[in-house]
Scaffold this active site. Sequence first.
Site, PDB file in Angstrom:
ATOM      1  N   GLU A  15      17.439  -1.877  -0.512  1.00  0.00           N
ATOM      2  CA  GLU A  15      16.064  -1.325   0.449  1.00  0.00           C
ATOM      3  C   GLU A  15      16.542  -0.548   1.625  1.00  0.00           C
ATOM      4  O   GLU A  15      15.812   0.565   1.945  1.00  0.00           O
ATOM      5  CB  GLU A  15      15.640  -2.674   0.901  1.00  0.00           C
ATOM      6  CG  GLU A  15      14.342  -2.630   1.799  1.00  0.00           C
ATOM      7  CD  GLU A  15      13.884  -3.871   2.322  1.00  0.00           C
ATOM      8  OE1 GLU A  15      14.549  -4.989   2.100  1.00  0.00           O
ATOM      9  OE2 GLU A  15      12.574  -3.951   2.659  1.00  0.00           O
ATOM     10  N   ARG A  70      17.143  -8.764   8.767  1.00  0.00           N
ATOM     11  CA  ARG A  70      15.688  -9.085   8.996  1.00  0.00           C
ATOM     12  C   ARG A  70      15.179  -9.316  10.281  1.00  0.00           C
ATOM     13  O   ARG A  70      15.935  -9.524  11.074  1.00  0.00           O
ATOM     14  CB  ARG A  70      15.327 -10.229   8.323  1.00  0.00           C
ATOM     15  CG  ARG A  70      15.394 -10.123   6.699  1.00  0.00           C
ATOM     16  CD  ARG A  70      14.569  -9.465   5.894  1.00  0.00           C
ATOM     17  NE  ARG A  70      13.076  -9.847   6.182  1.00  0.00           N
ATOM     18  CZ  ARG A  70      11.869  -8.951   5.859  1.00  0.00           C
ATOM     19  NH1 ARG A  70      12.258  -7.782   5.145  1.00  0.00           N
ATOM     20  NH2 ARG A  70      10.849  -9.408   6.080  1.00  0.00           N
ATOM     21  N   TRP A  73      14.750  -1.440  10.198  1.00  0.00           N
ATOM     22  CA  TRP A  73      13.962  -0.528  10.727  1.00  0.00           C
ATOM     23  C   TRP A  73      14.554  -0.397  12.180  1.00  0.00           C
ATOM     24  O   TRP A  73      14.031   0.376  13.043  1.00  0.00           O
ATOM     25  CB  TRP A  73      12.751  -0.704  11.049  1.00  0.00           C
ATOM     26  CG  TRP A  73      11.722  -0.514   9.635  1.00  0.00           C
ATOM     27  CD1 TRP A  73      11.237  -1.399   8.967  1.00  0.00           C
ATOM     28  CD2 TRP A  73      11.699   0.676   8.835  1.00  0.00           C
ATOM     29  NE1 TRP A  73      10.971  -1.001   7.723  1.00  0.00           N
ATOM     30  CE2 TRP A  73      10.907   0.381   7.595  1.00  0.00           C
ATOM     31  CE3 TRP A  73      12.095   1.941   8.881  1.00  0.00           C
ATOM     32  CZ2 TRP A  73      10.660   1.124   6.665  1.00  0.00           C
ATOM     33  CZ3 TRP A  73      11.757   2.817   8.101  1.00  0.00           C
ATOM     34  CH2 TRP A  73      11.108   2.508   7.067  1.00  0.00           C
ATOM     35  N   GLY A  84       4.589   0.814   9.025  1.00  0.00           N
ATOM     36  CA  GLY A  84       5.460   0.771   8.011  1.00  0.00           C
ATOM     37  C   GLY A  84       6.907   0.603   8.349  1.00  0.00           C
ATOM     38  O   GLY A  84       7.849   0.199   7.586  1.00  0.00           O
ATOM     39  N   GLN A 127      -1.808   0.512   6.259  1.00  0.00           N
ATOM     40  CA  GLN A 127      -0.560   1.002   6.348  1.00  0.00           C
ATOM     41  C   GLN A 127      -0.717   2.615   6.166  1.00  0.00           C
ATOM     42  O   GLN A 127      -1.797   3.001   6.083  1.00  0.00           O
ATOM     43  CB  GLN A 127       0.244   0.629   5.044  1.00  0.00           C
ATOM     44  CG  GLN A 127       1.349  -0.372   5.496  1.00  0.00           C
ATOM     45  CD  GLN A 127       2.347  -0.609   4.309  1.00  0.00           C
ATOM     46  OE1 GLN A 127       2.114  -0.524   3.194  1.00  0.00           O
ATOM     47  NE2 GLN A 127       3.561  -1.238   4.840  1.00  0.00           N
ATOM     48  N   ASP A 153       8.332  -1.847  10.433  1.00  0.00           N
ATOM     49  CA  ASP A 153       7.933  -2.961  11.274  1.00  0.00           C
ATOM     50  C   ASP A 153       8.700  -3.437  12.504  1.00  0.00           C
ATOM     51  O   ASP A 153       8.098  -3.641  13.331  1.00  0.00           O
ATOM     52  CB  ASP A 153       7.616  -3.898  10.150  1.00  0.00           C
ATOM     53  CG  ASP A 153       7.155  -3.626   8.957  1.00  0.00           C
ATOM     54  OD1 ASP A 153       6.588  -2.596   8.649  1.00  0.00           O
ATOM     55  OD2 ASP A 153       6.835  -4.700   8.057  1.00  0.00           O
ATOM     56  N   SER A 188       0.944  -1.221  -0.112  1.00  0.00           N
ATOM     57  CA  SER A 188      -0.019   0.024   0.230  1.00  0.00           C
ATOM     58  C   SER A 188       0.978   1.215  -0.126  1.00  0.00           C
ATOM     59  O   SER A 188       0.585   2.120  -0.988  1.00  0.00           O
ATOM     60  CB  SER A 188      -0.820   0.041   1.181  1.00  0.00           C
ATOM     61  OG  SER A 188      -1.685   1.351   1.460  1.00  0.00           O
ATOM     62  N   TRP A 189       1.748   1.587   0.991  1.00  0.00           N
ATOM     63  CA  TRP A 189       2.274   2.859   1.045  1.00  0.00           C
ATOM     64  C   TRP A 189       3.635   2.964   0.050  1.00  0.00           C
ATOM     65  O   TRP A 189       3.980   3.820  -0.411  1.00  0.00           O
ATOM     66  CB  TRP A 189       2.845   3.426   2.352  1.00  0.00           C
ATOM     67  CG  TRP A 189       3.927   2.932   3.182  1.00  0.00           C
ATOM     68  CD1 TRP A 189       4.506   1.468   3.219  1.00  0.00           C
ATOM     69  CD2 TRP A 189       4.789   3.302   4.047  1.00  0.00           C
ATOM     70  NE1 TRP A 189       5.419   1.322   3.692  1.00  0.00           N
ATOM     71  CE2 TRP A 189       5.706   2.469   4.505  1.00  0.00           C
ATOM     72  CE3 TRP A 189       4.661   4.722   4.541  1.00  0.00           C
ATOM     73  CZ2 TRP A 189       6.934   2.902   5.476  1.00  0.00           C
ATOM     74  CZ3 TRP A 189       5.842   5.138   5.578  1.00  0.00           C
ATOM     75  CH2 TRP A 189       6.807   4.330   5.853  1.00  0.00           C
ATOM     76  N   ASP A 190       3.950   1.385  -0.234  1.00  0.00           N
ATOM     77  CA  ASP A 190       5.084   1.470  -1.370  1.00  0.00           C
ATOM     78  C   ASP A 190       4.083   1.983  -2.542  1.00  0.00           C
ATOM     79  O   ASP A 190       5.033   2.908  -3.583  1.00  0.00           O
ATOM     80  CB  ASP A 190       5.384   0.068  -1.782  1.00  0.00           C
ATOM     81  CG  ASP A 190       6.217  -0.500  -0.509  1.00  0.00           C
ATOM     82  OD1 ASP A 190       5.699  -0.807   0.612  1.00  0.00           O
ATOM     83  OD2 ASP A 190       7.315  -1.133  -0.413  1.00  0.00           O
TER      84      ASP A 190
HETATM   85  C1  2M8 Z   1       8.401  -4.422   4.732  1.00  0.00           C
HETATM   86  O1  2M8 Z   1       7.221  -4.928   5.541  1.00  0.00           O
HETATM   87  C2  2M8 Z   1       6.744  -6.213   5.010  1.00  0.00           C
HETATM   88  C3  2M8 Z   1       5.443  -6.548   5.902  1.00  0.00           C
HETATM   89  O2  2M8 Z   1       4.540  -5.650   5.196  1.00  0.00           O
HETATM   90  C4  2M8 Z   1       7.667  -7.355   5.352  1.00  0.00           C
HETATM   91  O3  2M8 Z   1       8.571  -7.172   6.170  1.00  0.00           O
HETATM   92  O4  2M8 Z   1       7.269  -8.409   4.857  1.00  0.00           O
HETATM   93  C5  2M8 Z   1       8.511  -2.716   5.403  1.00  0.00           C
HETATM   94  O5  2M8 Z   1       9.442  -2.043   5.285  1.00  0.00           O
HETATM   95  C6  2M8 Z   1       7.092  -2.066   4.856  1.00  0.00           C
HETATM   96  O6  2M8 Z   1       7.117  -0.934   5.296  1.00  0.00           O
HETATM   97  C7  2M8 Z   1       7.229  -2.034   3.302  1.00  0.00           C
HETATM   98  O7  2M8 Z   1       5.744  -1.534   3.147  1.00  0.00           O
HETATM   99  C8  2M8 Z   1       7.176  -3.582   2.966  1.00  0.00           C
HETATM  100  C9  2M8 Z   1       7.250  -3.480   1.285  1.00  0.00           C
HETATM  101  O8  2M8 Z   1       8.247  -2.771   0.915  1.00  0.00           O
HETATM  102  O9  2M8 Z   1       8.233  -4.289   3.501  1.00  0.00           O
END
Ligand code: 2M8
Length: 465
Positions: free
Chosen positions: A431, A230, A388, A193, A133, A195, A58-60
Site C-alpha cells: 500500500e 496506521r 500518509w 484521500g 473523495q 487521511d 471511490s478514488w481507488d
Molecule cells: C484509506 O482510507 C480509508 C478510509 O477511507 C481507511 O483508512 O480506512 C486512504 O488511503 C484512502 O485514500 C483510500 O481510498 C482507502 C482505500 O484504499 O484507504
Amino acid sequence: MEQQAAGQAPPHQHHRRCRSLSDGERAELVRKARAVLDANWRGRSTVPSHSLYPHQWSWDAAFIAIGRCWVEQERAQQELESMFEAQWTTGMLPHIRFDPAVPDDAYFPGPGFWQSERSPAAPPGVPTSGITQPPLHARAALEIWRHAADRGAALAFLRRLYPKLAAQHAHLARWRDPDGRGLAAIVHPWESGQDNSPLWDRDLDHLKVAPGALPPYRRYDVRHADPADRPTDAAYDRYVHLSISFREHGYDDRHLIDQRLFLVQPPLFNGIYLWSELALAEIARLVGADPAPHVQAAGRIREGIRERLWDPRTRRFFAYDLRTERRIHRESIDAATPLLDPELPRSMVAAIVEELRSSHFDPPGEVEHYLIPSYDLRGADFDPRRYWRGPVWVNTDWLVWRGLRQHGETALATEVDDSIIRLVERSGFREYFDPFGGQGYGSDDFSWTASLLIDVLLAQTAPEL
Ligand code: 2M8
C-alpha cells in the site's frame, strides 16, 4: 512545524540513473500486477485490498480503472459503473460503496455505522458512506476511451456515464464551494484521500472529543496492518466524531458546510477536480453534449487554485483552511498536484520542480531513497512509515508523474516512474513504502499499486498515449 523560508534550502541536482527494463521484465511485472487485480476482483468491482479494505472505494475505483483499461476494457468500465450505482440523487459520489455480503466486522466504519439510509438522497438498497473523495472519475473514464480496443462500447459507456459525472461535478460546485471561489472544500480528512496527513492535525486537535462522548467502537484496521503504520486512536476518535455529527443530520449538504467543524480546500482534491473537469469537457464533445459549461467551470477552479492556494511569498501551493481563513503552511505531496493543470504557468511549474528536487522531498547525497515522500522530509511531523505522514504512495507519485510529463519535465518524471518500479520490485504490491529503505507497509496486494504500475509500464511502450 517551522517552514523554511524560500531559498534557504538550495535545490540540488543529482539525477539518478534510471534502469531500463527489458521487454521480458516489463511483461512479467504486468503479469504480476494483473494477478493482483484479478485476485481483488469481486465480479463487478475491485476491492483495494482483500484484508484491509474489503469494499469498493471511490478514488481507488478511478485509479484501478486507469491501469486496468490497458488490458481489460470491460472490467475497467464495470468498475466505474459499479461505483456510480452508489451515487446519491444530489450527485454526491460517496467514498465507499459497501458490499452487503462482507461481514460487519471486516471493516470499520462499515454500513451499520454510516447508516446512509438516513438520507433521502442515498440510493435505496445500496449501502454507502456519507462523504466523498477526490473526483478522479471523469479523467478515468476518458482514459478508458483513449485505450479502448472496442471504441463503440467505449462510446456507449461514455454516453451512460457522462450525466452522472456531470452531476458529481455539479454537486461539488453547488455544495462544496461556500465562498464562491471555484474551489471545492472537504469536510472530513477521509475526503482528502490522504487521511492521516499532518496537514489536518491542527484542525483535528481543535475538535475536542470529551472522554466517553463517543459510542464505543472497535477498529479492525489494526488487525490487518501493523498499528505503527496506521493512524492513532486519538485521530480515529476525531474521524468518528466528525462522521457521527454528519450522520445525526442525515448527511444534509448544507449542514456539512455550515457546521464548519472541518473545512479545507486542498490542492490535491482541487487539482484532480480541475483535471477531471477538463476531461469532462472532452467527454462532452465525444458524446455530443456542450463542453462550454465544463470549460467555464475548469476556468473557475483554475483561478481559485492560483489565487487562493498559491503563496507568492514562498512560491508554493498550500491547502486553505476555511475555518481559520488561513493557508496551512505545511508541505505535503499535495503541493505538487497543481501540475495536473496543463495551463499552469511555467514559473509555477519551475517552482514545484525546484521544491521536489529540494531536501524537503529528495535528500541530498547518495542516501538510498525513493521518490516522492508524501510529506516534507524535514517537517517535524514527518514519519517514514505511518500512513500518509511520509511514506511514498504510488497513487500520488502517479499523479505527479502525469503532471510532470504533461509539462515536459521528463527527467524528474522518469525518476519517479523508476522509483515506482523499483519499490514494487523490492517489496511487492504494498500500500505504501518507506522513502528510505523502500520497505513496504500497510496492506499487501494493493490494487492501485498494481493498476498504476501497469499504466507506468505500458506508457513506456506507447509514450504518445
Ligand atoms: C484509506 O482510507 C480509508 C478510509 O477511507 C481507511 O483508512 O480506512 C486512504 O488511503 C484512502 O485514500 C483510500 O481510498 C482507502 C482505500 O484504499 O484507504
